[in-house]
Every structure is written in structure tokens, then in C-alpha cells.
Design a protein around this motif. Sequence first.
Motif, mmCIF file in Angstrom:
data_model
loop_
_atom_site.group_PDB
_atom_site.id
_atom_site.type_symbol
_atom_site.label_atom_id
_atom_site.label_comp_id
_atom_site.label_asym_id
_atom_site.label_seq_id
_atom_site.Cartn_x
_atom_site.Cartn_y
_atom_site.Cartn_z
ATOM 1 N N CYS A 21 0.851 -1.192 0.000
ATOM 2 C CA CYS A 21 0.000 0.000 0.000
ATOM 3 C C CYS A 21 0.882 1.237 0.000
ATOM 4 C CB CYS A 21 -0.923 0.012 1.212
ATOM 5 S SG CYS A 21 -1.986 1.467 1.269
ATOM 6 N N GLU A 23 -0.576 4.328 -0.292
ATOM 7 C CA GLU A 23 -1.490 5.450 0.013
ATOM 8 C C GLU A 23 -0.709 6.518 0.800
ATOM 9 O OE1 GLU A 23 -4.300 7.977 0.944
ATOM 10 O OE2 GLU A 23 -4.995 6.182 -0.155
ATOM 11 N N HIS A 26 -2.072 7.339 4.645
ATOM 12 C CA HIS A 26 -2.442 6.363 5.676
ATOM 13 C C HIS A 26 -1.580 6.595 6.923
ATOM 14 C CE1 HIS A 26 0.361 3.143 3.608
ATOM 15 N NE2 HIS A 26 1.032 4.173 4.056
ATOM 16 N N CYS A 69 -3.998 -3.352 4.194
ATOM 17 C CA CYS A 69 -2.918 -2.551 4.766
ATOM 18 C C CYS A 69 -3.336 -2.205 6.183
ATOM 19 C CB CYS A 69 -2.709 -1.284 3.933
ATOM 20 S SG CYS A 69 -1.620 -0.096 4.747
ATOM 21 N N HIS A 73 -6.996 4.552 6.840
ATOM 22 C CA HIS A 73 -7.099 5.199 5.527
ATOM 23 C C HIS A 73 -8.294 6.127 5.483
ATOM 24 C CE1 HIS A 73 -4.695 1.627 5.058
ATOM 25 N NE2 HIS A 73 -4.135 2.201 4.013
ATOM 26 N N ASN A 81 -7.302 -0.688 4.378
ATOM 27 C CA ASN A 81 -7.880 -0.790 3.016
ATOM 28 C C ASN A 81 -7.574 -2.157 2.420
ATOM 29 O OD1 ASN A 81 -5.217 -0.390 2.463
ATOM 30 N ND2 ASN A 81 -5.624 0.707 0.566
HETATM 31 ZN ZN LIG Z 1 -2.200 1.786 3.534
#
Ligand SMILES: [Zn+2]
Length: 265
Positions: A21, A23, A26, A69, A73, A81
Motif C-alpha cells: 500500500c 497510500e 495512511h 494494509c 485510511h 484498506n
Molecule cells: Zn495503507
Amino acid sequence: MGDSSVGGPLLWPADEPWPMCAEPNHYKPLAAPVGPEPIAMVPVVQLYARDVPALAFPAGTDLLQILWCPLIHEEEPYAANPRLHWRSTALTTAGALTEEPPRPHVTDEEFVPRPCTVSPTPAVEYPNWDLPDELDELLGERFDDFEIEHGYSYHEVATTQQSKVGGYPAWMQTPRWPRCAGCDTRMEHLLSVTATEPGMGRRLPLDDRDPLQDPAATPSWQAEADTAAVATFGHHMCMGDMGGMYFFVCRTCPGTPYTHRYDCC
Ligand SMILES: [Zn+2]
Ligand SMILES: [Zn+2]
């Protein structure tokens, strides 16, 4: 990796990169920022078709895997997520990953399951939050009478809050059924992963067909629980505060699209 599990090792194809992940926002609550380095996802659910005969697998598949993950998030707020994979056991076994997969360098423990195998148990359940208001009103008095007579509420004997495949989503809050982005129909509840576990005061719902088939059978909600055994069960995730992650699929659109919802107390 040959077992159905929650949080256990997955049968993973060696030629497929482990999900990471990246992102950017996060985070782990009350901790230092995570930084830009991608986070390895953790195994959450692995189900072999043989262990869950009532679960319909897309053609050519017999293995369902969910990873997520283990950080918070913003997309479906305050939760991990997830990612979902349908596989063929035969095809995957032929080229399965034999090394240890990467582990996340930072985690929010409330979304990291303790590895455990599962023992799926069939249950008949009735709607919890999905019970229509009119029906709830109509039956309210009978629910009250039942509770006075037996000491259990309707929710205790007729609905399932534990992790489950099929049935109604184990919502802790008002339902938020997703619609498929492709065909705009209401998606099907595939499974729920919840923080509610056996031994937390919740029993499996009464299978009210049992006494008819076998008058001597004790309904599960009346059976004495083996508390010592039950205490060893479970993935031990609190998922926020008694939270749950609910997975939905569309079986008519190509590729069996999926989505998730999250809520907690
Ligand atoms: Zn993540
Ligand atoms: Zn669709």
C-alpha cells in the motif's frame, strides 16, 4: 498456507508481487507519520471452497483471499484498506511462493489478525439492522416476551455478529449497502470480518430447524459453552471499537467487482 484461516499464511503465486500500500495519507493513530515507503499488506482471510460449501466461487476459482494494509485510511474512514483475490488452487500451487512474504514495517495492531485456522459452522440468521422498521414494530412485543421468558434478546438468538460468509452484513451501525459501479444494482454481501468473536457473550443464532428434525437436539443458544476452549479462539482484532469490515461483490459484472464498508461502535 494449505488451510483456510484468518490472518494465516496465504497460498500465493510466486510470480505475483506481494500487495503493497502506497497510500500517501495512511497513518497509525497517535504515532509518528508513516513516511512514503510502501507498507506490505497482511493476510486477513483465506478460504478454500472445500471448507465453505455454501459460498459460490466465480468460475475457475476455489480459493478466496483478502489482505489489507494495517493502517488507517481516508477512503472508507478509520479502517484498513483491503484487497480481494479469487484464485485456482491447482494453478497457484504449481508456482506458489515458498519464501516469507514481506511484513509491514509499521502497523496499527487493531487491524493485524492473530493467525488462526477457522472452523466454519452453518447457521440460520435473521436480519439485525436490515430488519425493516415495520416488521420490527410488528414483532417488538414478541421479542420482549421472548426475552422475558428465555433471558435472551432477539439479537442474541437470531442474528450473527461474528465473522461470517453470506447472510446479512454484521453491521454495528445503520446499513450502507453499496451499489455496483458498473451496473448500479445493490451488491451482494460476500462476507463480514468483525471484532466480535465467540466467547464475547454472543452465541451463534438458533437454528430453528434443528428441533424439528431432531427433537432431542439442543439449540446452539441453549448449549453450555466450553468457556476455556472459547477463550483460546479468535483473531483478537478490535478493529476500532468492536468494528467490522463488510465485503460486497457484483456477480454479473465481468471480473466480479468488489467493494467494502467499515463501521464500529
Ligand atoms: Zn495503507
Ligand atoms: Zn455490477
